[in-house]
Write an enzyme that holds these catalytic residues in place. Structure first.
Site, mmCIF file in Angstrom:
data_model
loop_
_atom_site.group_PDB
_atom_site.id
_atom_site.type_symbol
_atom_site.label_atom_id
_atom_site.label_comp_id
_atom_site.label_asym_id
_atom_site.label_seq_id
_atom_site.Cartn_x
_atom_site.Cartn_y
_atom_site.Cartn_z
ATOM 1 N N TYR A 1 43.399 36.106 36.209
ATOM 2 C CA TYR A 1 44.131 34.846 36.066
ATOM 3 C C TYR A 1 44.081 34.356 34.617
ATOM 4 C CZ TYR A 1 44.960 29.820 36.217
ATOM 5 O OH TYR A 1 45.407 28.551 35.946
ATOM 6 N N GLY B 1 34.300 36.352 39.056
ATOM 7 C CA GLY B 1 35.146 35.743 38.029
ATOM 8 C C GLY B 1 34.806 34.296 37.684
#
Ligand code: UDP
Length: 333
Positions: A140, A287
């Site tokens: 992302y 993440g």
């Protein structure tokens, strides 16, 4: 001024659309309604379409004499981006490239872009300043960084003026409780916790309690969605006023400067909702950096922007009002 808001039927987009309309702009929303909601935008301004359709987009820009684009359309779940990076590169990077192609064809030269704190990865110093190296640790963040770089290159080569607004954690809902957050499936902390408060989920899972933070849970900077809307307005005005000799590019953090741990957020939601809210310990989510808190001073200096909501309880209160009064969000799940 005529403004085209890409992804304007989404969470931050819809709050910005409302503000731009209140300020008297001609506003058009372009959204494919995959993540956005028809009911989140006023009737008459919505154009349904895909970003990939750049010929149609440039036509729309010409016909409506668009002067500025505000670009929200993106997938924005860190965990999902780790599992399905292809979806993120396609939707975030390829589609944004198509939008820029349409803008150049229509000779629209101003764009305000939703970037993110996730472009920093694990920062060397907190609070995070814009001079921090951008080294994302999830797909992302990478997709957003690629777009930032495209904007820099297009600014240099084609004279595109841009603002990349690096949001920290968008939160809350409009003060009147009429629009708010509704992601499907929901992955963000505050709405999930409030769904537990409403009895729609049994519990919230805390993703990791062994981080190097005071209570072991991740720290984030929660910034109110209406404050983000105000920043978009300020950025648009700054670029537009520039017209030739002023600010060509803006890259700023948007946060409050205050961090709150996951446990503190759950606690705030218990206080505000008055419900017990069971929580269970879970594994870390891939993440996730331990601590992301903004230094928002550059946004103040360059845009004159300061958040009005600085208290977590006040932010959660607006979110709670929205979720309590709209337990199904914009409609049936
Ligand atoms: N989080 C959590 N449980 C959840 C959802 C999120 O513990 O069900 C944590 C997540 O690991 C992160 C913080 O809450 O540390 C904020 O996550 P969110 O997905 O809301 O925003 P992000 O920081 O990913 O942009």
């Amino acid at each position: 001024m005529s403004v085209l808001v890409i992804g304007g039927a989404g969470y931050i987009g819809s709050h910005t659309v409302r503000l731009l309309m209140q300020e008297g702009y001609d506003v058009w929303v372009y959204d494919n309604l995959i993540a956005g909601h028809r009911a989140a935008v006023p009737e008459g301004c919505l154009i349904e379409g895909e970003l990939a359709d750049h010929l149609r987009l440039s036509q729309i820009m010409k016909e409506r004499e668009v002067t500025s684009v505000v670009h929200f359309a993106a997938f924005a779940s860190v965990g999902e981006s780790v599992e399905h990076p292809a979806k993120y590169y396609q939707n975030n990077v390829v589609a944004s490239h198509s939008l820029l192609t349409a803008m150049l064809a229509a000779e629209v030269r101003e764009i305000v872009f939703s970037s993110t704190t996730a472009t920093y990865g694990i920062p060397q110093a907190v609070p995070i300043r814009e001079v921090e190296t951008q080294r994302p640790i999830n797909p992302y963040g990478f997709t957003k960084l690629v777009i930032e770089q495209m904007l820099r290159d297009y600014q240099h080569a084609y004279g595109l003026r841009y603002a990349a607004l690096r949001y920290f954690n968008a939160a809350g809902a409009s003060a009147d409780g009429s629009i708010g957050e509704d992601h499907r499936p929901e992955s963000h902390l505050i709405p999930i916790v409030l769904q537990v408060a409403l009895g729609q989920r049994e519990s919230v899972t805390i993703f990791g309690d062994d981080y190097p933070t005071p209570d072991g849970t991740c720290i984030r900077d929660y910034v109110h969605v209406d404050d983000l809307a105000t920043a978009h307005l300020a950025a648009m005005r700054t670029l537009h006023a520039a017209d030739g000799d002023g600010m060509q590019r803006v890259e700023v953090n948007l946060g409050t400067g205050k961090g709150h741990s996951v446990n503190e957020v759950v606690e705030a939601c218990r206080r505000i909702s008055g419900h017990a809210i069971p929580s269970v310990k879970g594994a870390r989510r891939a993440g996730d950096p331990p601590e992301l808190v903004a230094d928002p001073s550059l946004a103040k200096q360059q845009l004159g922007w300061e958040p009005r909501y600085v208290d977590l309880d006040e932010i959660v209160e607006t979110a709670w009002r929205w979720h309590r009064d709209h337990p199904q969000g914009y409609g049936q799940a």
